[in-house]
Motif scaffolding. Structure first.
Motif, PDB file in Angstrom:
ATOM      1  N   GLY A 124      -9.487  12.795 -21.840  1.00 37.90           N
ATOM      2  CA  GLY A 124     -10.172  11.575 -21.429  1.00 37.90           C
ATOM      3  C   GLY A 124      -9.603  11.012 -20.153  1.00 37.90           C
ATOM      4  O   GLY A 124      -9.476  11.719 -19.147  1.00 37.90           O
ATOM      5  N   SER A 162     -12.604   8.645 -18.886  1.00 36.14           N
ATOM      6  CA  SER A 162     -12.776   7.971 -20.177  1.00 36.14           C
ATOM      7  C   SER A 162     -14.109   8.316 -20.820  1.00 36.14           C
ATOM      8  O   SER A 162     -14.185   8.610 -22.017  1.00 36.14           O
ATOM      9  CB  SER A 162     -12.668   6.457 -19.990  1.00 36.14           C
ATOM     10  N   ILE A 166     -14.614  10.214 -24.467  1.00 34.71           N
ATOM     11  CA  ILE A 166     -15.254   9.582 -25.630  1.00 34.71           C
ATOM     12  C   ILE A 166     -16.456  10.405 -26.072  1.00 34.71           C
ATOM     13  O   ILE A 166     -16.691  10.586 -27.274  1.00 34.71           O
ATOM     14  CB  ILE A 166     -15.655   8.136 -25.285  1.00 34.71           C
ATOM     15  N   ARG A 167     -17.233  10.920 -25.116  1.00 36.57           N
ATOM     16  CA  ARG A 167     -18.382  11.760 -25.472  1.00 36.57           C
ATOM     17  C   ARG A 167     -17.921  12.996 -26.234  1.00 36.57           C
ATOM     18  O   ARG A 167     -18.512  13.366 -27.261  1.00 36.57           O
ATOM     19  CB  ARG A 167     -19.151  12.175 -24.216  1.00 36.57           C
ATOM     20  N   ALA A 177      -9.328  10.736 -28.205  1.00 39.16           N
ATOM     21  CA  ALA A 177      -9.747  10.432 -26.835  1.00 39.16           C
ATOM     22  C   ALA A 177      -8.877   9.319 -26.268  1.00 39.16           C
ATOM     23  O   ALA A 177      -8.413   8.439 -26.997  1.00 39.16           O
ATOM     24  CB  ALA A 177     -11.220  10.025 -26.781  1.00 39.16           C
ATOM     25  N   SER A 179      -8.751   6.297 -23.223  1.00 35.73           N
ATOM     26  CA  SER A 179      -9.690   5.544 -22.399  1.00 35.73           C
ATOM     27  C   SER A 179      -8.989   4.392 -21.678  1.00 35.73           C
ATOM     28  O   SER A 179      -8.157   3.705 -22.271  1.00 35.73           O
ATOM     29  CB  SER A 179     -10.832   4.979 -23.263  1.00 35.73           C
ATOM     30  N   VAL A 183     -14.515   0.835 -25.325  1.00 35.00           N
ATOM     31  CA  VAL A 183     -15.613   1.669 -25.796  1.00 35.00           C
ATOM     32  C   VAL A 183     -16.908   0.857 -25.690  1.00 35.00           C
ATOM     33  O   VAL A 183     -16.952  -0.324 -26.037  1.00 35.00           O
ATOM     34  CB  VAL A 183     -15.383   2.114 -27.255  1.00 35.00           C
ATOM     35  N   GLU A 187     -21.781   3.788 -27.260  1.00 38.53           N
ATOM     36  CA  GLU A 187     -20.890   4.826 -27.789  1.00 38.53           C
ATOM     37  C   GLU A 187     -20.563   4.559 -29.253  1.00 38.53           C
ATOM     38  O   GLU A 187     -20.517   5.497 -30.068  1.00 38.53           O
ATOM     39  CB  GLU A 187     -19.622   4.899 -26.941  1.00 38.53           C
ATOM     40  N   LEU A 198     -15.940   4.558 -34.493  1.00 35.91           N
ATOM     41  CA  LEU A 198     -14.868   4.675 -33.518  1.00 35.91           C
ATOM     42  C   LEU A 198     -13.992   3.426 -33.578  1.00 35.91           C
ATOM     43  O   LEU A 198     -14.499   2.327 -33.815  1.00 35.91           O
ATOM     44  CB  LEU A 198     -15.429   4.825 -32.099  1.00 35.91           C
ATOM     45  N   GLN A 200     -10.859   1.639 -31.196  1.00 38.40           N
ATOM     46  CA  GLN A 200     -10.002   1.689 -30.020  1.00 38.40           C
ATOM     47  C   GLN A 200      -8.738   0.881 -30.292  1.00 38.40           C
ATOM     48  O   GLN A 200      -8.802  -0.236 -30.801  1.00 38.40           O
ATOM     49  CB  GLN A 200     -10.729   1.169 -28.786  1.00 38.40           C
ATOM     50  N   VAL A 353      -8.665   6.196 -28.622  1.00 40.63           N
ATOM     51  CA  VAL A 353      -9.887   6.045 -29.419  1.00 40.63           C
ATOM     52  C   VAL A 353      -9.806   6.991 -30.612  1.00 40.63           C
ATOM     53  O   VAL A 353      -9.613   8.206 -30.453  1.00 40.63           O
ATOM     54  CB  VAL A 353     -11.141   6.339 -28.581  1.00 40.63           C
ATOM     55  N   ARG A 355     -11.395   8.648 -34.100  1.00 39.23           N
ATOM     56  CA  ARG A 355     -12.634   9.039 -34.779  1.00 39.23           C
ATOM     57  C   ARG A 355     -12.435   8.786 -36.281  1.00 39.23           C
ATOM     58  O   ARG A 355     -11.799   9.575 -36.984  1.00 39.23           O
ATOM     59  CB  ARG A 355     -12.929  10.511 -34.497  1.00 39.23           C
TER      60      ARG A 355
END
Length: 392
Positions: A124, A162, A166-167, A177, A179, A183, A187, A198, A200, A353, A355
């Protein structure tokens, strides 16, 4: 498109021109039309690619109906046994993943619990580069030998940043990720449509430094002058107390990275970059090189990537005229004290970030956060030229 697994071996057993690198690799679950590791296409790996005739499809459905649901399970995608989950298309034990691993504070890296035995693909924001150093990764590996960090670039043709990180996290190509911006709502929504959320978590504070060609003589810049330079309203250094010399601003594309996106939103008040900024640079290294070769050049990047440079000169900044200019650097070191006190003009938080999917990726993300938020982890943050969030 449903997911499919590639091991780097084409169905025909041959090497293909688009395959890079050639040869077998660890099984990897893909969601696009080609493998993100070796670039083999789905058709080259799975074969086919054309739909069967309508009659054949109807006949197949009739067979399935006749033989019942049990046979359909054998013909279709095989789920993992109870207590296992799929990682890169392979069923592996859950390793005791908790439903919701929590963010906590620990003293040392080694004290962080529930660190999975996993090769963790992460990537990221380029602003996290100081935290990706071999020295830091070696300390993490020493504390947790089976927690192997693997920095992963985006696919060819896509620039790191970033947004791409994230993608890739949402699409299952990364476990963690990084960043340098919040976010975005869209997203969060994309993740939710895929069945997870997600989160952060800030792990450090960073300052953005502006830098110019070392031969340029200028006392510093105000917030409004920076905005006017990058929006094209100020085009000559004589307009801000410098020599009669044209200004050439450099920036990464705000669509590619969190730092230029943050700069455009916060410093430029959401006004677009001037046409003179294009063509955009690929990354900080590219920007530094071009500013060093351009007498009127100016660029920006995370301060920890600027202060140790000798080919460019960091600029002192101030929020408004008649205030004291504050440099992002103390010699070759980052001005951490003024970043922490918010006295410096441009500071922001850096986020990891997570998941939140109830699986190993979630456990890896929480462990990664807890490592950097531990006492020892925050010392690593400071040694890397970033401001720790926690005070000791």
């Amino acid at each position: 498109m449903p997911s499919w697994t590639c091991t780097g071996v084409a169905k025909d057993g041959q090497k293909h021109p688009n395959q890079n690198p050639p040869g077998q690799h660890e099984p990897y679950e893909n969601f696009g039309s080609d493998c993100v590791i070796c670039r083999l296409t789905r058709e080259q790996v799975k074969g086919g690619g054309r739909r069967p005739p309508v009659g054949a499809t109807a006949a197949a459905l009739g067979v399935l109906a006749a033989i019942g649901f049990g046979a359909y399970k054998l013909l279709g995608s095989q789920p993992c046994p109870t207590g296992q989950q799929k990682i890169n298309g392979v069923c592996v034990p859950n390793q005791g993943v908790k439903p919701s691993p929590s963010i906590s504070q620990y003293r040392t890296l080694a004290e962080v619990p529930d660190v999975p035995n996993l090769t963790v693909r992460y990537g990221g924001s380029t602003s996290f580069a100081p935290l990706r150093s071999p020295e830091i990764e070696a300390k993490i590996l020493q504390a947790h030998p089976d927690f192997k960090l693997s920095y992963t670039e985006p696919p060819p043709g896509e620039k790191p940043g970033s947004g791409s990180g994230i993608r890739m996290l949402i699409e299952g190509q990364l476990s963690v990720a990084q960043s340098s911006r919040d976010v975005k709502d869209e997203e969060f929504k994309r993740a939710k449509t895929r069945g997870f959320t997600l989160e952060q978590v800030a792990v450090a504070i960073d300052g953005i430094a502006l830098y110019v060609n070392p031969q340029l003589s200028i006392p510093g810049l105000t917030a409004s002058q920076i905005k006017d330079i990058f929006t094209g309203k100020i085009t000559n250094w004589s307009e801000v107390g410098g020599p009669n010399l044209g200004i050439k601003p450099f920036s990464r594309n705000p669509k590619d990275g969190g730092t230029p996106e943050y700069f455009e939103e916060k410093v430029m008040s959401k006004e677009p970059f001037a046409a003179s900024v294009e063509p955009y640079v690929r990354d900080t290294t590219d920007s530094v090189r071009k500013v060093a070769r351009t007498p009127g050049g100016i660029g920006y990047a995370t301060a920890s990537e600027v202060c140790n440079q000798s080919s460019v000169k960091p600029l002192p900044l101030t929020k408004r005229e008649a205030q004291t200019f504050i440099s992002p650097c103390n010699g070759k070191q980052v001005n951490l004290a003024n970043f922490a006190s918010d006295a410096y003009l441009i500071t922001r938080r850096l986020f990891v970030v997570i998941r939140r999917d109830g699986r190993l990726d979630e456990q890896a993300g929480v462990a990664y956060v807890n490592i950097f938020l531990s006492d020892e982890g925050q010392q690593l943050v400071e040694q890397a030229g970033l401001v720790p969030l926690r005070t000791r």
